[in-house]
Write an enzyme that holds these catalytic residues in place. Structure first.
Site, PDB file in Angstrom:
ATOM      1  N   ASP A  34       0.729  -1.216  -0.030  1.00 23.50           N
ATOM      2  CA  ASP A  34      -0.228   0.075   0.178  1.00 23.50           C
ATOM      3  C   ASP A  34       0.675   1.306  -0.010  1.00 23.50           C
ATOM      4  OD1 ASP A  34      -2.067  -2.086   0.474  1.00 23.50           O
ATOM      5  OD2 ASP A  34      -2.809  -1.026   2.023  1.00 23.50           O
ATOM      6  N   GLU A  82      -4.678  -0.872  -1.419  1.00 21.51           N
ATOM      7  CA  GLU A  82      -5.829  -0.774  -0.572  1.00 21.51           C
ATOM      8  C   GLU A  82      -6.793  -0.058  -1.223  1.00 21.51           C
ATOM      9  OE1 GLU A  82      -5.725  -0.063   3.726  1.00 21.51           O
ATOM     10  OE2 GLU A  82      -8.017  -0.045   3.762  1.00 21.51           O
ATOM     11  N   LYS A 139      -6.602  -4.732  -3.073  1.00 21.95           N
ATOM     12  CA  LYS A 139      -7.140  -5.498  -1.928  1.00 21.95           C
ATOM     13  C   LYS A 139      -8.226  -4.584  -1.283  1.00 21.95           C
ATOM     14  CE  LYS A 139      -3.287  -4.404   1.263  1.00 21.95           C
ATOM     15  NZ  LYS A 139      -4.186  -3.739   2.334  1.00 21.95           N
ATOM     16  N   LYS A 142      -7.472  -4.787   4.838  1.00 23.65           N
ATOM     17  CA  LYS A 142      -6.269  -4.466   5.445  1.00 23.65           C
ATOM     18  C   LYS A 142      -5.041  -5.583   4.980  1.00 23.65           C
ATOM     19  CE  LYS A 142      -8.129  -0.892   7.293  1.00 23.65           C
ATOM     20  NZ  LYS A 142      -8.111   0.358   6.392  1.00 23.65           N
ATOM     21  N   VAL A 167       3.137   0.199   4.151  1.00 25.86           N
ATOM     22  CA  VAL A 167       2.629   0.830   5.080  1.00 25.86           C
ATOM     23  C   VAL A 167       0.895   0.217   5.494  1.00 25.86           C
ATOM     24  CG1 VAL A 167       3.815   3.059   4.926  1.00 25.86           C
ATOM     25  CG2 VAL A 167       1.677   2.644   3.750  1.00 25.86           C
ATOM     26  N   CYS A 172      -1.887  -2.502   7.933  1.00 22.91           N
ATOM     27  CA  CYS A 172      -1.852  -3.728   6.799  1.00 22.91           C
ATOM     28  C   CYS A 172      -0.631  -4.459   6.538  1.00 22.91           C
ATOM     29  CB  CYS A 172      -2.014  -2.833   5.662  1.00 22.91           C
ATOM     30  SG  CYS A 172      -3.871  -2.065   5.354  1.00 22.91           S
ATOM     31  N   GLN A 212       8.518 -13.676  21.461  1.00 25.19           N
ATOM     32  CA  GLN A 212       8.125 -15.243  21.851  1.00 25.19           C
ATOM     33  C   GLN A 212       8.740 -16.071  20.725  1.00 25.19           C
ATOM     34  OE1 GLN A 212       4.185 -15.760  23.084  1.00 25.19           O
ATOM     35  NE2 GLN A 212       3.430 -13.838  22.317  1.00 25.19           N
TER      36      GLN A 212
HETATM   37  N1  TIU Z   1      -2.674   0.364   4.337  1.00 24.22           N
HETATM   38  C1  TIU Z   1      -3.035   0.575   5.478  1.00 24.22           C
HETATM   39  O1  TIU Z   1      -2.208   0.288   6.565  1.00 24.22           O
HETATM   40  N2  TIU Z   1      -4.351   1.103   5.528  1.00 24.22           N
HETATM   41  C2  TIU Z   1      -4.642   1.826   6.648  1.00 24.22           C
HETATM   42  O2  TIU Z   1      -5.770   2.237   6.824  1.00 24.22           O
HETATM   43  N3  TIU Z   1      -3.619   2.265   7.488  1.00 24.22           N
HETATM   44  C3  TIU Z   1      -3.849   3.155   8.353  1.00 24.22           C
HETATM   45  O3  TIU Z   1      -2.820   3.149   9.288  1.00 24.22           O
HETATM   46  N4  TIU Z   1      -4.818   4.030   8.588  1.00 24.22           N
END
Ligand code: TIU
Length: 242
Positions: A34, A82, A139, A142, A167, A172, A212
């Site tokens: 993303d 996303e 997609k 998330k 990110v 995600c 862990q």
């Molecule tokens: N790609 C992803 O992490 N989508 C989000 O909406 N992330 C946020 O941190 N909002």
């Protein structure tokens, strides 16, 4: 096996927490989650949620170097985005309603309709633009495995290990690492190639992966990954004058 088959490349070991991550480049995919304008640029979904997007843009450069090294080493490369269909039939009402936002998903914004496929903001930043033969996976959720054909493509390509980047760390990226872990894929997360709008969540999110005994996978760094892939950090030179 035919007698003249290519020998399998030797696995490489990458320093990591909780211990060295062993991977075979031939069965490893770089997954870039993303890295879209909607999360990285002002006026996008991330910024409209009230976030500081500069927390995310800092990973573009190291991730670009890792992408170049992965391409040179012949890794499978997968880019995810996303977002939703223009008619939003694939957007759960709960996702649309969450946050009671003034500018929810699908609203017009400076970069086009927010998180809608085909819009400028939905696409990946120029610096990390997919190459012609690389998978771009749209997609709705998330996690990159949810309601997509990612698992099928990875199995068909013989992929066993994932380098998961992008990110945001705790949303995600984390969801995808968890989904991958339950499906039997080994995940390595380079800490300098994932980012969150929240420094605290980033740090804790990475700890949660490696704790862990590596409950979800391994955490390391892109310089160590570059070295393991036999890539040097590129020396950036500025040519002045004509
Ligand atoms: N790609 C992803 O992490 N989508 C989000 O909406 N992330 C946020 O941190 N909002």
């Amino acid at each position: 096996m035919p007698p003249d088959h290519e020998p399998a490349p030797a696995p490489v070991a990458v320093p990591a927490v909780p211990y060295a991550f062993e991977m075979d480049p031939a069965t490893t995919a770089l997954v870039i989650i993303d890295m879209q304008r909607d999360f990285l640029l002002p006026g996008g979904f991330g910024a409209l949620l009230g976030n500081d997007v500069s927390m995310l843009t800092r990973i573009i450069e190291p991730l670009g170097e890792l992408l170049a090294a992965a391409r040179a080493a012949g890794l499978t490369v997968i880019h995810t985005r996303e977002g939703h269909r223009p008619d939003m039939t694939d957007c759960p009402p709960s996702k649309l309603a969450r946050g009671r936002l003034d500018t929810p998903i699908g609203s017009p914004g400076p970069n086009g309709r927010i998180l809608i496929r085909g819009e400028f903001g939905h696409d990946i930043v120029e610096e990390l633009a997919p190459a012609g033969d690389e998978v771009v996976l749209d997609k709705p959720g998330k996690g990159a495995f949810y309601a997509t054909d990612l698992e099928l493509m990875l199995r068909n390509a013989g992929v066993r290990s994932l380098i998961v980047t992008g990110v945001t760390t705790e949303v995600c990226v984390h969801t995808t690492v968890r989904e991958a872990n339950d499906r039997g894929f080994e995940c390595f997360v380079p800490s300098d190639c994932v980012a969150s709008y929240f420094a605290e969540f980033h740090e804790v999110g990475l700890k949660m992966i490696a704790a862990q005994g590596g409950i979800f996978g391994w955490v390391g760094s892109s310089p160590d990954l570059l070295a393991a892939l036999g890539a040097e950090r590129p020396v950036l030179t500025t040519i002045q004058g004509a």
